[in-house]
Design a protein around this motif. Sequence first.
Motif, mmCIF file in Angstrom:
data_model
loop_
_atom_site.group_PDB
_atom_site.id
_atom_site.type_symbol
_atom_site.label_atom_id
_atom_site.label_comp_id
_atom_site.label_asym_id
_atom_site.label_seq_id
_atom_site.Cartn_x
_atom_site.Cartn_y
_atom_site.Cartn_z
ATOM 1 N N VAL A 34 0.762 -1.182 0.173
ATOM 2 C CA VAL A 34 0.125 0.067 0.028
ATOM 3 C C VAL A 34 0.729 1.109 0.101
ATOM 4 N N ALA A 35 1.834 1.301 0.708
ATOM 5 C CA ALA A 35 2.748 2.332 0.880
ATOM 6 C C ALA A 35 4.173 1.872 0.357
ATOM 7 N N ASN A 36 4.566 2.771 -0.677
ATOM 8 C CA ASN A 36 5.999 2.697 -1.395
ATOM 9 C C ASN A 36 6.958 3.213 -0.469
ATOM 10 N N PRO A 37 8.115 2.282 -0.198
ATOM 11 C CA PRO A 37 9.159 2.665 0.716
ATOM 12 C C PRO A 37 10.129 3.437 -0.238
ATOM 13 N N ARG A 38 10.098 3.560 -1.616
ATOM 14 C CA ARG A 38 10.754 4.450 -2.254
ATOM 15 C C ARG A 38 10.606 6.000 -2.411
ATOM 16 N N ASN A 39 9.354 5.940 -1.919
ATOM 17 C CA ASN A 39 8.641 7.319 -1.615
ATOM 18 C C ASN A 39 9.512 8.137 -0.759
ATOM 19 N N GLN A 40 10.175 9.327 -0.869
ATOM 20 C CA GLN A 40 10.898 9.916 -0.053
ATOM 21 C C GLN A 40 10.061 10.297 1.317
ATOM 22 N N PHE A 41 8.882 10.729 1.429
ATOM 23 C CA PHE A 41 8.094 11.015 2.690
ATOM 24 C C PHE A 41 7.743 9.737 3.278
ATOM 25 N N VAL A 42 7.500 8.594 2.584
ATOM 26 C CA VAL A 42 7.167 7.346 3.404
ATOM 27 C C VAL A 42 8.650 6.862 3.804
ATOM 28 N N TYR A 43 9.538 7.095 3.068
ATOM 29 C CA TYR A 43 10.977 6.576 3.756
ATOM 30 C C TYR A 43 11.528 7.406 4.939
ATOM 31 N N THR A 44 11.311 8.659 4.699
ATOM 32 C CA THR A 44 11.348 9.476 5.943
ATOM 33 C C THR A 44 10.779 9.291 7.261
ATOM 34 N N ILE A 45 9.568 8.948 7.087
ATOM 35 C CA ILE A 45 8.643 8.713 8.186
ATOM 36 C C ILE A 45 9.167 7.528 8.880
ATOM 37 N N GLY A 46 9.173 6.085 7.886
ATOM 38 C CA GLY A 46 9.613 4.880 8.404
ATOM 39 C C GLY A 46 11.011 4.950 9.172
ATOM 40 N N ASP A 47 11.934 5.807 8.476
ATOM 41 C CA ASP A 47 13.156 5.973 9.017
ATOM 42 C C ASP A 47 13.227 6.599 10.343
ATOM 43 N N PHE A 48 12.248 7.533 10.629
ATOM 44 C CA PHE A 48 12.200 8.152 11.820
ATOM 45 C C PHE A 48 11.558 7.278 12.982
ATOM 46 N N LEU A 49 10.590 6.439 12.539
ATOM 47 C CA LEU A 49 9.816 5.652 13.323
ATOM 48 C C LEU A 49 10.733 4.398 13.852
ATOM 49 N N ASN A 50 11.759 4.108 12.770
ATOM 50 C CA ASN A 50 12.547 3.091 13.170
ATOM 51 C C ASN A 50 13.494 3.450 14.205
ATOM 52 N N ARG A 51 14.022 4.715 13.854
ATOM 53 C CA ARG A 51 15.132 5.036 14.897
ATOM 54 C C ARG A 51 14.564 5.392 16.119
ATOM 55 N N ILE A 52 13.426 5.849 16.385
ATOM 56 C CA ILE A 52 12.628 5.973 17.579
ATOM 57 C C ILE A 52 12.250 4.625 18.417
ATOM 58 N N THR A 53 11.819 3.796 17.711
ATOM 59 C CA THR A 53 11.299 2.557 18.476
ATOM 60 C C THR A 53 12.337 1.401 18.449
ATOM 61 N N GLU A 54 13.478 1.522 17.529
ATOM 62 C CA GLU A 54 14.356 0.240 17.839
ATOM 63 C C GLU A 54 14.866 0.086 19.027
ATOM 64 N N PRO A 55 15.471 1.314 19.859
ATOM 65 C CA PRO A 55 16.057 0.989 21.185
ATOM 66 C C PRO A 55 15.229 0.394 22.095
ATOM 67 N N VAL A 56 13.766 0.362 22.028
ATOM 68 C CA VAL A 56 12.954 -0.381 22.592
ATOM 69 C C VAL A 56 12.684 -1.695 22.396
ATOM 70 N N LEU A 57 12.622 -1.882 21.069
ATOM 71 C CA LEU A 57 12.241 -3.188 20.416
ATOM 72 C C LEU A 57 13.427 -4.286 20.134
ATOM 73 N N ARG A 58 14.689 -3.851 20.040
ATOM 74 C CA ARG A 58 15.831 -4.635 19.808
ATOM 75 C C ARG A 58 16.131 -5.507 21.195
ATOM 76 N N PRO A 59 15.897 -4.968 22.476
ATOM 77 C CA PRO A 59 16.398 -6.029 23.513
ATOM 78 C C PRO A 59 15.206 -7.044 23.648
ATOM 79 N N ILE A 60 13.826 -6.718 23.109
ATOM 80 C CA ILE A 60 12.926 -7.667 23.397
ATOM 81 C C ILE A 60 13.144 -8.823 22.252
#
Length: 102
Positions: A34-60
């Motif tokens: 549904v969402a294209n990760p090659r789109n700059q806006f989608v990529y930016t949001i995905g990268d931001f969310l990944n950087r925010i949530t990864e420190p919490v999710l990685r240990p789990i």
Amino acid sequence: MVNAIFWLAGEVIHLMVLAIIAAAVLSMLVAFGVANPRNQFVYTIGDFLNRITEPVLRPIRRFVPYMGNIDISPVIAILLLEALQMVLADLYVRLATSGLAF
């Protein structure tokens, strides 16, 4: 002062829960095409969310294996964050009833 600290901690936990939910939804949208990760806006949001949530999710993710192709670490993280929020609320009530919260 104590009231403000507990309020801020509660809001940070709430924002982290919302970020985990948003990251999971975006991940599903990308997986279903549904969402294209090659789109700059989608990529930016995905990268931001990944950087925010990864420190919490990685240990789990180190302790909880994948169940098939399903990653349940966001569900466990949300449950742990909600439990932490309940502990903080209980601690605040105990401080308030003892007269230390002002």
